[in-house]
Design an enzyme around this catalytic site. Structure first.
Site, PDB file in Angstrom:
ATOM      1  N   ARG A  59       0.854  -1.201   0.000  1.00  7.01           N
ATOM      2  CA  ARG A  59       0.000   0.000   0.000  1.00  7.01           C
ATOM      3  C   ARG A  59       0.885   1.245   0.000  1.00  7.01           C
ATOM      4  O   ARG A  59       0.583   2.238  -0.654  1.00  7.01           O
ATOM      5  CB  ARG A  59      -0.949   0.000   1.209  1.00  7.01           C
ATOM      6  CG  ARG A  59      -1.675   1.326   1.372  1.00  7.01           C
ATOM      7  CD  ARG A  59      -2.959   1.268   2.215  1.00  7.01           C
ATOM      8  NE  ARG A  59      -2.908   0.375   3.335  1.00  7.01           N
ATOM      9  CZ  ARG A  59      -2.296   0.610   4.504  1.00  7.01           C
ATOM     10  NH1 ARG A  59      -1.659   1.757   4.693  1.00  7.01           N
ATOM     11  NH2 ARG A  59      -2.313  -0.292   5.465  1.00  7.01           N
ATOM     12  N   TYR A 112     -15.868  16.444 -16.516  1.00  5.32           N
ATOM     13  CA  TYR A 112     -16.314  15.065 -16.369  1.00  5.32           C
ATOM     14  C   TYR A 112     -17.385  14.987 -15.266  1.00  5.32           C
ATOM     15  O   TYR A 112     -17.212  15.551 -14.182  1.00  5.32           O
ATOM     16  CB  TYR A 112     -15.102  14.176 -16.028  1.00  5.32           C
ATOM     17  CG  TYR A 112     -15.501  12.786 -15.634  1.00  5.32           C
ATOM     18  CD1 TYR A 112     -16.304  12.013 -16.479  1.00  5.32           C
ATOM     19  CD2 TYR A 112     -15.113  12.246 -14.434  1.00  5.32           C
ATOM     20  CE1 TYR A 112     -16.704  10.737 -16.114  1.00  5.32           C
ATOM     21  CE2 TYR A 112     -15.495  10.965 -14.065  1.00  5.32           C
ATOM     22  CZ  TYR A 112     -16.298  10.215 -14.913  1.00  5.32           C
ATOM     23  OH  TYR A 112     -16.697   8.967 -14.549  1.00  5.32           O
ATOM     24  N   ASP A 185      -6.708  18.738 -14.982  1.00  2.00           N
ATOM     25  CA  ASP A 185      -7.004  17.368 -15.393  1.00  2.00           C
ATOM     26  C   ASP A 185      -6.573  17.254 -16.860  1.00  2.00           C
ATOM     27  O   ASP A 185      -7.186  17.837 -17.755  1.00  2.00           O
ATOM     28  CB  ASP A 185      -8.500  17.086 -15.223  1.00  2.00           C
ATOM     29  CG  ASP A 185      -8.866  15.650 -15.560  1.00  2.00           C
ATOM     30  OD1 ASP A 185      -8.160  15.034 -16.374  1.00  2.00           O
ATOM     31  OD2 ASP A 185      -9.882  15.168 -15.020  1.00  2.00           O
ATOM     32  N   LYS A 210      -7.456   6.126 -19.507  1.00  2.00           N
ATOM     33  CA  LYS A 210      -7.739   6.623 -20.843  1.00  2.00           C
ATOM     34  C   LYS A 210      -6.490   6.525 -21.727  1.00  2.00           C
ATOM     35  O   LYS A 210      -5.994   5.443 -21.952  1.00  2.00           O
ATOM     36  CB  LYS A 210      -8.300   8.045 -20.734  1.00  2.00           C
ATOM     37  CG  LYS A 210      -9.436   8.168 -19.695  1.00  2.00           C
ATOM     38  CD  LYS A 210     -10.601   7.284 -20.029  1.00  2.00           C
ATOM     39  CE  LYS A 210     -11.796   7.278 -19.089  1.00  2.00           C
ATOM     40  NZ  LYS A 210     -11.733   7.710 -17.744  1.00  2.00           N
TER      41      LYS A 210
HETATM   42  C1  LIG Z   1     -11.535  13.901 -17.726  1.00  2.00           C
HETATM   43  C2  LIG Z   1     -11.711  12.781 -16.740  1.00  2.00           C
HETATM   44  N1  LIG Z   1     -11.174  12.907 -15.510  1.00  2.00           N
HETATM   45  C3  LIG Z   1     -11.315  11.926 -14.585  1.00  2.00           C
HETATM   46  C4  LIG Z   1     -12.014  10.767 -14.858  1.00  2.00           C
HETATM   47  C5  LIG Z   1     -12.175   9.711 -13.800  1.00  2.00           C
HETATM   48  O1  LIG Z   1     -11.284   8.672 -14.022  1.00  2.00           O
HETATM   49  P1  LIG Z   1     -11.574   7.126 -13.623  1.00  2.00           P
HETATM   50  O2  LIG Z   1     -12.748   6.666 -14.424  1.00  2.00           O
HETATM   51  O3  LIG Z   1     -10.291   6.446 -13.976  1.00  2.00           O
HETATM   52  O4  LIG Z   1     -11.862   7.089 -12.157  1.00  2.00           O
HETATM   53  C6  LIG Z   1     -12.564  10.594 -16.129  1.00  2.00           C
HETATM   54  C7  LIG Z   1     -13.313   9.365 -16.455  1.00  2.00           C
HETATM   55  O5  LIG Z   1     -13.980   9.268 -17.476  1.00  2.00           O
HETATM   56  C8  LIG Z   1     -12.416  11.631 -17.090  1.00  2.00           C
HETATM   57  O6  LIG Z   1     -12.935  11.541 -18.330  1.00  2.00           O
END
Ligand SMILES: Cc1ncc(COP(=O)(O)O)c(C=O)c1O
Length: 393
Positions: A59, A112, A185, A210
């Site tokens: 961890r 998101y 992000d 992604k």
């Molecule tokens: C721009 C963006 N940030 C964060 C996330 C969250 O990531 P996760 O699905 O790996 O938890 C996503 C998920 O689609 C996303 O598109």
């Protein structure tokens, strides 16, 4: 990256070289060229406290995860990276590292849906306030910061799903002038196309699920920063709360990262063709793609991105029913959430990824379709979309 993998000219290694070598020197014990999967929860101590390489419990740290983290830090131009079990785990840890109950965060008015849900349905109950602002309008961000002294400006660029663009350097200036931090992000662009830290951001966050992972076979997240204090506090909270990726997930993500450069080239080329075709299609009311000169953020995207990405959204003239119908009629574009994998995906954000934003300032238009344009032959992708659009007239 040090020693054997440096080009040897004194010139810093390029992006693709870092993707393949940073954190990935051959294993000193066996010479294994690929970092091994250390599928172990714990590590033998040579006497109490006698750790080998600093590893005691997975961890806290695991060598496979450390290899991934070293590579991600190098790709983003940071000094520290922390990998997580998902993008949401990374976001939650970062926000609770940087903010305390009672403080305020400026959030985008397009992001998101899960990020919005984290602020609105989870961290609001913890006492965190959030103020949605259109981040492409830096003057509005400055006004919001003057009105609501904030700890953090949270940005996404390009945004999910409207492909909005925010000026990272200008936002960093606005945030820092107000004593706030800027988080970006960078999931949609990936570090291959955009590097927020050298532009002034304090922390980059990723859903490595992604483009970084790139094959739709693993869920993960990451934070990258050049601020050792933030990294230390986030590592403390991650260890205390435990949202870590396993060794195999870390290994899969790192395997994907090695081909990020060539994949992004093809994603961008295919997406540009798709956007161009959709732009001239009579069933399409609007195409949202930062590579189109008509996109309001095109000039800023051209300034801060090396190419415009693999995500394309569009709106149907005939409205929501037509958007839903197109999503059900493609054959190559698979109807599924997520993005950034080798295969093309299509989805209806209003009913799928962004359903949690319904009724909020982040609600998305009902006639919107989002595409993650994959690496298939471009002609086949165009034919698939034309056929599906023909069916909805
Ligand atoms: C721009 C963006 N940030 C964060 C996330 C969250 O990531 P996760 O699905 O790996 O938890 C996503 C998920 O689609 C996303 O598109």
């Amino acid at each position: 990256m040090a020693g054997p993998n440096e080009p040897g000219t004194g010139r810093p290694p390029g992006f693709d070289t870092l993707a393949i070598h940073a954190g990935q020197d051959p294993d000193p014990l066996t010479g294994a060229v690929v970092p091994p999967i250390y599928q172990t929860s714990t590590f033998k101590q040579d006497g109490v406290g006698g750790l080998r390489g600093g590893f005691e419990y997975s961890r806290t740290a695991n060598p496979t995860r450390s290899a991934l983290e070293e590579c991600l830090a190098a790709l983003e131009g940071g000094t520290h990276a922390l990998a997580f079990a998902s993008g949401m785990a990374a976001e939650d840890c970062l926000i609770r590292t940087l903010c305390a109950p009672g403080e305020t965060v400026i959030i985008p008015d397009d992001a998101y849906g899960g990020t919005y849900r984290l602020f609105a349905a989870v961290l609001a109950r913890w006492g965190l306030r959030y103020v949605p602002v259109s981040l492409h309008d830096v003057a509005a961000v400055r006004r919001a910061l003057a009105e609501h002294p904030a700890r953090l400006v949270w940005a996404e660029t390009p945004t999910n799903p409207l492909l909005g663009i925010a000026d990272i350097a200008a936002l960093a200036g606005a945030a820092h002038d107000a004593g706030a931090r800027l988080v970006v992000d960078n999931t949609f662009a990936s570090p291959r196309l955009q590097r927020p830290l050298p532009l002034g951001a304090d922390v980059v966050v990723h859903s490595t699920t992604k483009y970084l992972g790139g094959h739709s076979d693993v869920v993960g997240g990451a934070l990258v920063t050049a601020d050792p204090g933030i990294a230390e506090r986030a590592a403390f909270l991650r260890n205390a709360t435990g949202g870590v990726p396993g060794p195999f997930d870390s290994w899969l993500t790192l395997r994907g990262v090695r081909t990020l450069g060539v994949r992004m080239d093809r994603h961008c080329a295919n997406a540009a063709r798709v956007a161009e075709m959709l732009r001239g299609h009579p069933a399409v009311a609007e195409v949202l793609y930062p590579g189109l000169p008509s996109h309001p953020g095109h000039a800023i995207a051209a300034k801060q991105m090396s190419a415009f990405g693999g995500m394309v959204s569009f709106r149907l003239r005939a409205g929501e029913d037509a958007a839903v119908a197109v999503c059900g009629r493609t054959r190559l574009f698979t109807l599924a959430e997520s993005l950034g994998g080798v295969e093309s995906l299509i989805e209806h954000p209003g009913r799928m990824t962004h359903a949690s934003a319904a009724g909020s300032p982040l609600e998305v238009p009902p006639d919107l379709v989002r595409l993650s344009v994959g690496l298939e032959d471009g002609d086949d992708l165009l034919d698939d979309l034309r056929e599906a659009l023909r069916a909805v007239g």
